[in-house]
Design an enzyme around this catalytic site. Structure first.
Site, short mmCIF file in Angstrom:
data_model
loop_
_atom_site.label_atom_id
_atom_site.label_comp_id
_atom_site.label_asym_id
_atom_site.label_seq_id
_atom_site.Cartn_x
_atom_site.Cartn_y
_atom_site.Cartn_z
CD GLU A 1 -2.82 1.36 2.50
OE1 GLU A 1 -2.74 0.59 3.44
OE2 GLU A 1 -3.64 2.19 2.41
CE LYS B 1 -6.03 -0.03 1.68
NZ LYS B 1 -6.64 -0.75 2.86
P1 13P Z 1 -9.23 4.55 4.07
O1 13P Z 1 -10.25 3.70 3.13
O2 13P Z 1 -10.14 4.86 5.14
O3 13P Z 1 -8.38 5.39 3.24
O4 13P Z 1 -8.60 3.10 4.76
C1 13P Z 1 -8.00 2.31 4.12
C2 13P Z 1 -6.76 2.04 4.72
O5 13P Z 1 -6.67 0.42 5.04
C3 13P Z 1 -5.59 2.64 4.89
O6 13P Z 1 -4.45 2.15 5.13
#
Ligand code: 13P
Length: 338
Positions: free
Chosen positions: A175, A217
């Site tokens: 991510e 992500k």
């Molecule tokens: P949000 O969808 O609130 O951005 O959270 C996703 C997430 O896992 C952030 O690390």
């Protein structure tokens, strides 16, 4: 490394019409969410909240995986059933957040590097025994000041984390999040996201990470929240798909977006616009935290008599995003209750 098994799990995480519930708020982050609805941040309130979400029947239809925090993966429901078992019984894959947060990057004013690599091999072994089959590590970037040092340091950490996850039979969610909290234009978000993704995949390659056994992500390409000119739904979809095609190899089974501070309906509309009428090399779905949970949190307000209403609010958002994951969402559907 059993790549066939990692690939099977990764595909299950991005199954058609389903997405991931990011319920991995640390005890500090969930405090902010609970403060907003005037709920005390106690272990039992955190447990009750997560338990009613995981017991919502709509989990079976729209949720492919749930990201948990360390406390939650060890927690039991009020009747003694481990929360992980409730998730698995719904057909969703249990996952775990393993990073320990973004810390200031030395000599790089305002930039951060995400930490948590020390002891991670042993932690993965423990989490695998507790039932986790995927993990998450989040790096964040301020698009108004991102340096190569920051992008490279975070990409190396993401790659080392992803390799350790795969070594231990766990699918890594990688991510890298270009934050949307600033005044930058959509063009800046696009340029920084492209740079970040290029460098991240380069380091994943050097670290021998198998792309078939991971999930990306990313952020969507949006205007900074404080920018006077805001890109519309179609522009966000076009720019995001363009950058992903440039940067993400087709060997990656799926891409599950974060919501990052978008409104619930924006996050759904953007995902839908990317999927509608397109054939893409990967499944595009959601891994939302706020955009799935803001509505149920508000409906719940910490009161047991509101649980049915809160579950309906969660089911509605899960269904809307499930439809968006196949390009079948329409704004009119927002008016229907779950
Ligand atoms: P949000 O969808 O609130 O951005 O959270 C996703 C997430 O896992 C952030 O690390």
């Amino acid at each position: 490394m059993d790549l066939k098994e990692l690939n099977r799990i990764a595909n299950a995480m991005v199954a058609k019409g389903k997405g991931i519930l990011a319920a991995d708020e640390s005890s500090g982050t969930i405090k902010k969410r609970f403060d907003a609805i005037d709920v005390e941040n106690t272990e039992s309130n955190r447990r009750d909240y997560r338990e009613f979400m995981f017991r919502t029947p709509a989990m079976r239809d729209y949720i492919s995986g749930v990201i948990l925090f360390d406390e939650t993966i060890r927690q039991k429901a009020a009747d003694g059933t481990p929360l992980v078992e409730i998730i698995a019984a719904s057909g969703a894959v249990p996952g775990i957040k393993v990073d320990t947060g973004a810390k200031p990057l030395a000599l790089c004013d305002g930039e951060t590097v995400t930490e948590g690599l020390d002891g991670l091999r042993e932690r993965f072994q423990d989490y695998h025994e507790l039932g986790a089959r995927f993990a998450k590590w989040r790096a964040t970037y301020d698009p108004t000041k991102t340096s190569y040092n920051c992008i490279n340091a975070n990409a190396q950490a993401l790659a080392r984390y992803a390799a350790l996850a795969q070594e231990n039979g766990i699918v890594p969610i990688v991510e890298p999040e270009v934050l949307m909290d600033y005044d930058n234009t959509v063009e800046t978000c696009e340029a920084v996201t492209e740079w970040v993704l290029k460098e991240t995949f380069q380091q994943l390659y050097y670290a021998n990470v198998a792309l078939e056994g991971m999930i990306l992500k990313p952020n969507m390409i949006v205007s900074g929240k404080k920018c006077a000119k805001q890109a519309g739904i179609d522009e966000v979809a076009e720019r995001t798909v363009k950058v992903l095609k440039r940067c993400v190899p087709g060997a990656v089974p799926g891409i599950a977006f974060l919501s990052g501070g978008q409104s619930d309906e924006e996050a759904t509309a953007h995902l839908n616009a990317m999927n509608a009428g397109r054939t893409l090399p990967w499944h595009l779905t959601f891994s939302y935290g706020r955009a799935l949970q803001a509505a149920p949190q508000k409906a719940w307000g910490g009161k047991s008599e509101n649980v049915a209403k809160a579950q309906a609010a969660f089911a509605h958002r899960a269904r809307m995003n499930g439809l968006a994951a196949t390009g079948q969402w329409k704004p009119e559907l927002e008016k229907q209750a779950a």
